[in-house]
Motif scaffolding. Structure first.
Motif, mmCIF file in Angstrom:
data_model
loop_
_atom_site.group_PDB
_atom_site.id
_atom_site.type_symbol
_atom_site.label_atom_id
_atom_site.label_comp_id
_atom_site.label_asym_id
_atom_site.label_seq_id
_atom_site.Cartn_x
_atom_site.Cartn_y
_atom_site.Cartn_z
ATOM 1 N N ARG A 4 1.291 -1.058 -0.340
ATOM 2 C CA ARG A 4 -0.016 0.010 -0.010
ATOM 3 C C ARG A 4 1.229 1.727 0.001
ATOM 4 O O ARG A 4 1.866 1.258 0.840
ATOM 5 N N THR A 5 -0.089 2.135 -0.697
ATOM 6 C CA THR A 5 1.282 3.283 -0.784
ATOM 7 C C THR A 5 0.388 5.060 -0.052
ATOM 8 O O THR A 5 -0.722 5.138 0.126
ATOM 9 N N ILE A 53 -0.232 9.098 -8.210
ATOM 10 C CA ILE A 53 -1.094 9.017 -6.566
ATOM 11 C C ILE A 53 -2.387 7.406 -7.517
ATOM 12 O O ILE A 53 -1.994 6.375 -7.367
ATOM 13 N N ASN A 54 -2.913 7.944 -8.998
ATOM 14 C CA ASN A 54 -3.316 6.838 -9.433
ATOM 15 C C ASN A 54 -2.408 5.997 -10.481
ATOM 16 O O ASN A 54 -2.723 4.548 -10.611
ATOM 17 N N ALA A 57 -1.499 3.118 -7.894
ATOM 18 C CA ALA A 57 -3.179 3.066 -7.452
ATOM 19 C C ALA A 57 -2.664 1.372 -8.312
ATOM 20 O O ALA A 57 -3.324 0.293 -7.844
ATOM 21 N N ASP A 60 0.425 -0.655 -7.297
ATOM 22 C CA ASP A 60 -0.313 -1.794 -6.252
ATOM 23 C C ASP A 60 -1.020 -2.497 -5.847
ATOM 24 O O ASP A 60 -1.677 -2.775 -5.734
ATOM 25 N N ALA A 62 -4.476 -1.685 -4.892
ATOM 26 C CA ALA A 62 -5.558 -1.038 -3.525
ATOM 27 C C ALA A 62 -4.487 0.529 -4.063
ATOM 28 O O ALA A 62 -4.434 0.943 -4.546
ATOM 29 N N ARG A 63 -5.738 0.800 -3.398
ATOM 30 C CA ARG A 63 -6.265 2.266 -3.359
ATOM 31 C C ARG A 63 -4.764 3.179 -2.079
ATOM 32 O O ARG A 63 -5.381 2.227 -1.221
ATOM 33 N N PRO A 64 -4.524 4.011 -2.856
ATOM 34 C CA PRO A 64 -3.323 4.699 -2.488
ATOM 35 C C PRO A 64 -4.209 5.505 -0.714
ATOM 36 O O PRO A 64 -5.381 5.619 -1.681
ATOM 37 N N CYS A 83 -8.359 11.517 -8.566
ATOM 38 C CA CYS A 83 -7.653 10.794 -7.696
ATOM 39 C C CYS A 83 -8.395 9.187 -7.046
ATOM 40 O O CYS A 83 -9.723 9.351 -6.731
ATOM 41 N N GLN A 84 -7.925 8.430 -7.569
ATOM 42 C CA GLN A 84 -7.909 7.344 -7.273
ATOM 43 C C GLN A 84 -8.088 6.488 -6.365
ATOM 44 O O GLN A 84 -7.697 5.285 -5.783
ATOM 45 N N GLY A 85 -7.570 7.682 -5.437
ATOM 46 C CA GLY A 85 -7.015 7.275 -3.488
ATOM 47 C C GLY A 85 -7.495 7.218 -2.837
ATOM 48 O O GLY A 85 -9.033 7.849 -3.003
#
Length: 275
Positions: A4-5, A53-54, A57, A60, A62-64, A83-85
């Motif tokens: 995860r970020t 950020i995307n 995602a 990873d 997974a959602r940051p 943003c997809q986090g």
């Protein structure tokens, strides 16, 4: 969860976002990859941040976690829309309730610290840092009376990082002195410290831990041997008890905890002296 970020996005330095987020993340058994994105203060930079950020995602799977202290509404709109986090608006969460409670609108000022650098508090803190660096490890006795606090203890027990934290976070002029075998043979503190007993705090540490720390600096030396560490810690603690100064152990407490305890004690002493 190790993939995860966590992003810390700000239109200022990002220090507030990262510090606040750290307090939250420590409640969970995760070690996310950390990315600070400071000075995101216009729409173009916001879109660049969103792309980063995307991308995380996608990589990873997974959602940051996106912690933000952005106050620029244009920047925040880009983050919210693209943003997809998981976006965690730290200021927005608390500003609206405070505005309602206080009956006023917030300034929505970007934390660039441009005005902070002109404040007296800021300059006092910089002066404290310079003073602390000059008075590290007993380098000089000059102006020792100007110290707000003086730390004593054996070598590598945490005096220097604690002193610097006191200066950086609290603006305190902190000096520190190492206790050495010569002091133990004399049975008293260094003579330069005797007039300043009210400012003294002793730091100690478990000898086993001290040996480990010293081995990193001077492996397989007498200085790092467990026998030498036990001797120094024992004698230093006895010396500090005879001097009647408060002793704090750095073995299981963080620098932040030690510094906070020292600051609390200093404030209590000042309050008592004022009454």
């Amino acid at each position: 969860m190790s993939h995860r970020t966590a992003f810390f996005v700000s239109d200022g330095t990002g220090i507030t976002a990262e510090t606040f987020a750290d307090a939250l993340l420590k409640q969970f058994e995760i070690r996310p990859r950390r990315v600070r994105l400071p000075f995101v203060d216009d729409a173009d930079k916001a879109h660049q941040a969103v792309r980063q950020i995307n991308h995380a995602a996608a990589v990873d799977g997974a959602r940051p976690l996106v912690f933000t202290t952005v106050v620029n509404p244009e920047v925040m709109q880009v983050l919210q829309q693209h943003c997809q986090g998981m976006l965690i608006d730290m200021f927005g969460t608390f500003i609206a309730p405070l505005e309602q409670e206080l009956g006023m609108k917030s300034n929505h000022r970007v934390g660039r610290f441009s005005d902070v650098t002109r404040s007296r508090e800021y300059h006092d803190r910089i002066e404290a840092i310079h003073f602390t660096l000059e008075h590290d490890d007993g380098q000089t006795d000059a102006n020792l009376e100007q110290s707000d606090v003086i730390l004593v203890g054996v070598s590598r027990c945490g005096k220097t990082p604690t002193s610097l934290y006191l200066a950086l976070q609290f603006g305190l002029k902190a000096s520190n002195y190492p206790l050495i075998p010569d002091d133990f043979e004399r049975g008293q503190l260094p003579s330069a410290l005797l007039p300043h007993r009210t400012k003294l705090f002793g730091l100690t540490i478990d000898p086993v831990r001290l040996s480990e720390v010293r081995h990193e600096r001077r492996p397989h030396s007498r200085y790092a041997s467990l026998e030498q560490c036990r001797y120094e810690v024992r004698e230093a603690e006895a010396l500090m008890r005879r001097a009647g100064i408060r002793v704090l152990s750095t073995t299981h407490k963080s620098i932040e905890e030690i510094a906070t305890l020292i600051r609390q004690d200093l404030e209590a002493r000042h309050s008592a002296a004022a009454t």
